[in-house]
Design an enzyme around this catalytic site. Structure first.
Site, short mmCIF file in Angstrom:
data_model
loop_
_atom_site.label_atom_id
_atom_site.label_comp_id
_atom_site.label_asym_id
_atom_site.label_seq_id
_atom_site.Cartn_x
_atom_site.Cartn_y
_atom_site.Cartn_z
N ASP A 13 -73.79 -3.44 3.11
CA ASP A 13 -75.15 -3.73 3.59
C ASP A 13 -76.17 -3.80 2.47
O ASP A 13 -77.34 -3.46 2.65
CB ASP A 13 -75.59 -2.67 4.64
CG ASP A 13 -74.59 -2.59 5.79
OD1 ASP A 13 -74.07 -3.63 6.18
OD2 ASP A 13 -74.35 -1.46 6.27
N LYS A 16 -76.01 -8.68 0.74
CA LYS A 16 -75.14 -9.73 0.18
C LYS A 16 -75.49 -11.09 0.79
O LYS A 16 -75.59 -12.09 0.08
CB LYS A 16 -73.66 -9.40 0.46
CG LYS A 16 -73.16 -8.14 -0.22
CD LYS A 16 -71.72 -7.84 0.13
CE LYS A 16 -71.49 -7.37 1.53
NZ LYS A 16 -72.07 -6.06 1.86
N GLY A 40 -71.50 -7.23 8.84
CA GLY A 40 -72.71 -7.71 9.50
C GLY A 40 -73.60 -8.26 8.40
O GLY A 40 -74.15 -7.49 7.61
N HIS A 41 -73.70 -9.56 8.31
CA HIS A 41 -74.41 -10.21 7.21
C HIS A 41 -75.66 -10.92 7.76
O HIS A 41 -75.54 -11.85 8.55
CB HIS A 41 -73.48 -11.21 6.50
CG HIS A 41 -72.35 -10.53 5.77
ND1 HIS A 41 -71.37 -11.21 5.10
CD2 HIS A 41 -72.08 -9.22 5.59
CE1 HIS A 41 -70.53 -10.34 4.54
NE2 HIS A 41 -70.94 -9.13 4.84
N GLN A 222 -68.09 -5.93 3.10
CA GLN A 222 -67.99 -4.52 2.70
C GLN A 222 -68.41 -4.38 1.23
O GLN A 222 -69.30 -5.09 0.80
CB GLN A 222 -66.59 -3.95 2.97
CG GLN A 222 -66.27 -3.79 4.45
CD GLN A 222 -65.86 -5.08 5.12
OE1 GLN A 222 -64.95 -5.75 4.68
NE2 GLN A 222 -66.52 -5.44 6.19
#
Ligand code: GDP
Ligand code: IMO
Ligand code: MG
Length: 424
Positions: A13, A16, A40-41, A222
């Site tokens: 988180d 990225k 979760g991007h 990740q």
């Protein structure tokens, strides 16, 4: 060598997706190389928030070919939900390519994830319960079902049925109710049919692109310290997010890669259990969480937060051969009177400047901080490094000196254009 890797330098988180979105302007292929829908991007464009779990963050650009490469574990229900949501918002996913060598996630993987966590009790990892670990375990046990198998749908149906029956026996042994085999087979055969047009030999696709000198961006999910080998085991994910994993996860070779960008926040967060030397359990920690809106994109969990840890960042530089760093969320530190940066650890009374390789030792270290004056200025509209307050410049200069590679991009807000290029 036109391949760039983007990798999280902390525990995930880091922002990225925002940096990948920025770099996507100059890349034709944006490729996820590991992980699955545990990621979760988030990309924010004109107040519109896009939260991506499986589809590469470059998808928002028309010129980008999004690729899900062999190292990813693919949950088809999530993939199609994501495609439908994006297409409903006017973002075409028709160019998406999914490697025939990637492994599929099935409902039993999620059941096993939950059982394993329950068995660990108080010592649970705090996984996302998406079935990621069990899916990679099946890959390693050589009983996984790969994406390419959907091309022969009759055989795929038989394989899914056999796997579901075998897994049900284990689920019942663990005292849990069995899954509905026929329902799963019927549903996954439909998903399999829908997946067929996306299936591709992505190794050939990417090497052909390189042969044409096209720009390829490899998107890590990740992060370095969630890496199965190099992270805080067992509080890690089940893949290799570190830059080496980008080669195994795509079929590109190490010499194809020229640029490796590590992403770090201006502070540190972690979601789930495991050691965290600079964790703050005081009001400063609460401020980081509240101002930084540190709640998980995938699970909604409150993240843990603490000051920036340069011992970890130095290790991330080594583990990934980082050529540069992008530092996000500098704006979240705007309100602090003073800001701390961890530059070393104290272990059993002795000063150490390296990252201990065992989690049990890392859990015992105490951070040694350098304290800097805060800038107490709203940075969100700053676009030139020259106009940053001197205290913010001093913070960035300290980070660069500590990690030994340049900080190139600095994030000052969630929106696509909220960044500046840092020149000391
Ligand atoms: P990822 O998993 O590394 O892509 O990061 P996430 O999307 O899970 O979390 C990063 C969060 O911070 C998202 O909500 C982003 O919109 C937001 N974000 C990214 N960069 C910045 C920044 O420089 N400042 C602020 N305030 N928010 C940012
Ligand atoms: P992005 O790509 C932060 C964490 C989980 C848990 C551990 C193992 O958005 O940075 P898993 O479900 O992978 O077996 O969980 O890893 N985790 C993440 N933490 N960001 C992520 O992804 C994460 N993906 C997994 O919270 O501690
Ligand atoms: Mg995330």
């Amino acid at each position: 060598m036109p391949v760039t890797v983007v990798v999280g330098a902390q525990w995930g988180d880091e922002g990225k997706a925002k940096i990948i979105d920025l770099l996507s302007k100059e890349h034709t292929y944006v490729v996820r190389y590991q992980g699955g829908h545990n990621a979760g991007h988030t990309v924010v464009v004109d107040d519109q928030k896009y939260a991506l779990q499986l589809i590469p963050s470059g998808v928002l650009y028309d010129h980008v070919v999004p690729v899900i490469a062999n190292g990813v574990v693919v949950d088809m229900p999530t993939l199609f939900k994501e495609i439908d949501t994006l297409e409903g918002r006017g973002i075409s996913c028709s160019g998406l390519k999914v490697s025939s060598l990637a492994h599929l996630i099935f409902p039993w993987h999620q059941t096993h994830d939950a059982i394993a966590e329950a068995v660990r009790g108080d010592d649970k990892i705090g996984t996302t319960l998406k079935g990621i670990g069990p899916a990679y375990a099946d890959k390693a046990r050589r009983v996984g079902v790969r994406v390419g198998e959907v091309v022969d749908i009759e055989r795929f149906a038989a394989t899914v049925k056999a796997r579901a029956i075998a897994e049900n026996a284990l689920i019942e042994q663990a005292g849990e109710p069995p899954l509905d085999v026929d329902e799963i087979v019927a549903r996954f055969v439909e998903y399999g049919r829908r997946l067929q047009p996306y299936v591709a030999d992505t190794v050939t696709l990417l090497h052909t692109a390189l042969g044409r000198r096209e720009q390829v961006l490899l998107e890590g999910a990740q992060a370095t310290f969630l890496d199965l080998d190099h992270g805080t085991y067992p509080y890690v994910t089940s893949s290799n997010p570190t830059a080496g994993g980008a080669c195994a996860g795509t079929g590109l070779g190490p010499r194809d890669i020229s640029r490796i960008v590590g992403i770090t926040k201006a502070y540190t967060t972690r979601v789930g259990a495991g050691p965290f030397p600079t964790e703050l359990l005081d009001s400063d920690g609460d401020t980081l969480i509240d101002v930084g809106r540190e709640f998980g994109t995938v699970t909604g969990r409150r993240r843990r937060a603490g000051w920036l840890d340069c011992v970890m960042l130095r290790q991330a530089v080594r583990l990934n051969s980082l050529s540069e760093v992008a530092l996000t969320k500098l704006d979240i530190l705007d309100g602090f009177e003073s800001v701390k940066v961890c530059t070393a650890y104290r272990l059993d009374g002795e000063l150490i400047d390296y990252y201990p390789d065992r989690s049990a030792v890392l859990a015992r270290v105490e951070p040694v901080y350098e304290t800097l004056s805060g800038w107490q200025t709203d940075l969100s509209a700053t676009r030139e490094s020259g106009t940053l307050p001197k205290q913010a410049k001093a913070f960035l200069a300290l980070v660069e000196a500590q990690v030994g590679v340049p900080v190139k991009v600095v994030g000052v807000g969630a929106e696509r254009d909220d960044y500046l290029l840092w020149t000391p």
